[in-house]
Design a protein around this motif. Structure first.
Motif, mmCIF file in Angstrom:
data_model
loop_
_atom_site.group_PDB
_atom_site.id
_atom_site.type_symbol
_atom_site.label_atom_id
_atom_site.label_comp_id
_atom_site.label_asym_id
_atom_site.label_seq_id
_atom_site.Cartn_x
_atom_site.Cartn_y
_atom_site.Cartn_z
ATOM 1 N N SER A 105 112.574 11.769 162.212
ATOM 2 C CA SER A 105 112.189 13.184 162.257
ATOM 3 C C SER A 105 111.213 13.410 163.407
ATOM 4 O O SER A 105 110.168 12.758 163.466
ATOM 5 C CB SER A 105 111.557 13.620 160.933
ATOM 6 N N LYS A 160 118.578 27.955 164.213
ATOM 7 C CA LYS A 160 118.859 26.536 164.486
ATOM 8 C C LYS A 160 119.805 26.341 165.660
ATOM 9 O O LYS A 160 119.617 25.456 166.485
ATOM 10 C CB LYS A 160 119.413 25.863 163.231
ATOM 11 N N GLN A 192 118.377 26.670 169.176
ATOM 12 C CA GLN A 192 117.580 25.540 169.637
ATOM 13 C C GLN A 192 118.479 24.397 170.114
ATOM 14 O O GLN A 192 118.374 23.935 171.255
ATOM 15 C CB GLN A 192 116.681 25.039 168.507
ATOM 16 N N SER A 193 119.366 23.953 169.227
ATOM 17 C CA SER A 193 120.191 22.785 169.548
ATOM 18 C C SER A 193 121.163 23.071 170.687
ATOM 19 O O SER A 193 121.484 22.174 171.479
ATOM 20 C CB SER A 193 120.955 22.322 168.303
ATOM 21 N N TYR A 235 125.927 15.166 168.766
ATOM 22 C CA TYR A 235 125.740 16.540 168.291
ATOM 23 C C TYR A 235 126.937 17.054 167.498
ATOM 24 O O TYR A 235 126.876 18.147 166.925
ATOM 25 C CB TYR A 235 125.465 17.468 169.468
ATOM 26 N N THR A 239 119.154 20.297 162.326
ATOM 27 C CA THR A 239 118.141 21.283 162.692
ATOM 28 C C THR A 239 118.063 22.374 161.635
ATOM 29 O O THR A 239 118.944 22.502 160.782
ATOM 30 C CB THR A 239 118.460 21.929 164.057
ATOM 31 N N ASP A 240 117.009 23.174 161.718
ATOM 32 C CA ASP A 240 116.826 24.304 160.808
ATOM 33 C C ASP A 240 116.123 25.408 161.577
ATOM 34 O O ASP A 240 115.609 25.180 162.682
ATOM 35 C CB ASP A 240 115.991 23.872 159.594
ATOM 36 N N ASP A 275 108.840 23.229 164.244
ATOM 37 C CA ASP A 275 110.228 22.811 164.075
ATOM 38 C C ASP A 275 110.294 21.309 163.827
ATOM 39 O O ASP A 275 109.436 20.545 164.290
ATOM 40 C CB ASP A 275 111.033 23.179 165.332
ATOM 41 N N GLU A 295 113.283 18.290 164.145
ATOM 42 C CA GLU A 295 114.645 17.848 164.446
ATOM 43 C C GLU A 295 114.819 16.468 163.821
ATOM 44 O O GLU A 295 114.055 15.543 164.125
ATOM 45 C CB GLU A 295 114.899 17.804 165.955
ATOM 46 N N ILE A 315 115.167 17.097 174.470
ATOM 47 C CA ILE A 315 114.086 17.941 173.965
ATOM 48 C C ILE A 315 113.013 18.126 175.030
ATOM 49 O O ILE A 315 112.552 19.239 175.296
ATOM 50 C CB ILE A 315 113.474 17.329 172.685
ATOM 51 N N ASN A 360 110.963 22.953 157.675
ATOM 52 C CA ASN A 360 110.196 23.724 158.665
ATOM 53 C C ASN A 360 109.321 24.767 157.991
ATOM 54 O O ASN A 360 108.174 24.986 158.394
ATOM 55 C CB ASN A 360 111.146 24.442 159.630
#
Length: 337
Positions: free
Chosen positions: A31, A77, A80-81, A127, A143-144, A196, A198, A215, A248
């Protein structure tokens, strides 16, 4: 000698990583705790131009005195990703490591949102992908939604914009008619903090370095990112565990309570100090990990985290070594069914 065997720092944590990709889950979680800080006006929305920011009505904090509902700005989410994934694909494309796929009679390069993933490159394998004609890989980067620490009312603004003609005015130079292109955008102010997490599941050392590099190298998020949307990603901890940790929202609520205590106020005083936010994130992490069901997690932060991140930065500063790593990881997928 493989490139991954030369990671002197990351090798201390090899028991929490896979030696080689496996289709079966092994329950090894990494994490990455992130503070995302806006460094310019930024727009986080899910629809097209003219839509408002994404917001959610959630509980402010976790204490009895802070359980009133507030609106928080949300970075979804996927927003971001998707950015970090494209940054990684740029790197793979530069080194010729994106696969190809046969569509009809032609060979096409692996591309997002075309229903034609190659299923062979690092991006597809880490991914995830789903092909309409069959085949899929579940994402191992979980992710969230990320939430703003402060309420939306304190960290947002609106700005009116128009589209001028070549003559620099709002009137058409050919017929003199006024332009109707006047709109208003809601945006997130600079120096707003989002929290956040990940979570990487069952990744190898090379895959871990790839995601971490994505990232650290991602700098623009949200809409109209060519002119705004500058965001700084600050990694405050890396946690190795055998299960997924807290959410999160839990982290945001706990940090919110700690910030109010530190500031001695009933409402956050923004903009927030980076060092204060990081200190509260670390304290909140320790508090929330007490409720984790599983073996005690390994929390890497402070000097140990600095050494881990420096190893990643050094890798990306050596193009030939980085290319060798990417080739090594890509080659590890070739014998998969």
């Amino acid at each position: 000698m493989s490139v991954t065997s030369t990671f002197t720092v990351l090798n201390h944590y090899r028991e929490y990583l896979l030696e080689r990709y496996d289709n079966f889950p092994h329950g090894r979680y990494v994490s990455v705790i992130l503070i995302r800080k806006t460094e310019s006006e930024t727009i986080f929305r899910t629809e097209g131009s003219g839509e408002g920011l994404v917001k959610e009505l959630v509980t402010a904090g976790r204490r009895e005195t802070t359980r009133e509902p507030i609106q928080r700005v949300v970075i979804s989410k996927r927003k971001q990703s998707a950015v970090e994934r494209r940054v990684g694909r740029e790197l793979l494309r530069e080194h010729g490591l994106l696969g190809t796929v046969t569509v009809g009679r032609e060979q096409r390069p692996c591309a997002l949102n075309t229903n034609a993933p190659c299923g062979k490159c690092i991006d597809c394998m880490v991914y995830g992908y789903a092909a309409g004609g069959g085949g899929a890989q579940k994402s191992r980067v979980m992710t969230d939604d990320a939430y703003s620490l402060a309420p939306a009312s304190l960290v947002t603004g609106t700005r009116t914009f128009n589209a001028t003609f070549d003559n620099g005015t709002m009137r058409n130079p050919f017929d003199g008619k006024p332009s109707t292109s006047i709109n208003e955008d809601e945006y997130v102010l600079p120096e707003v903090h989002f929290l956040d997490i990940e979570t990487l599941k069952d990744v190898t050392p090379g895959e871990f370095q790839y995601v971490l590099g994505n990232i650290l190298r991602s700098t623009r998020y949200g809409a109209i990112s060519s002119r705004q949307g500058r965001v700084r990603n600050m990694i405050t901890a890396v946690i190795f565990s055998d299960t997924e940790i807290f959410s999160n929202l839990e982290l945001t609520q706990e940090v919110y309570d700690l910030l109010l205590e530190e500031q001695g106020r009933n409402e956050l005083d923004v903009p927030l100090n980076d060092a204060l936010v990081e200190r509260c994130v670390q304290q909140a992490t320790d508090t929330l990990l007490r409720d984790l069901v599983g073996r005690p997690p390994l929390v890497v932060r402070g000097e140990a985290l600095g050494r881990l991140l420096e190893e990643t930065l050094m890798l990306y500063r050596e193009p030939e070594r980085l290319k060798a790593l990417l080739e090594e990881v890509t080659a590890s997928y070739k014998d998969l069914p």
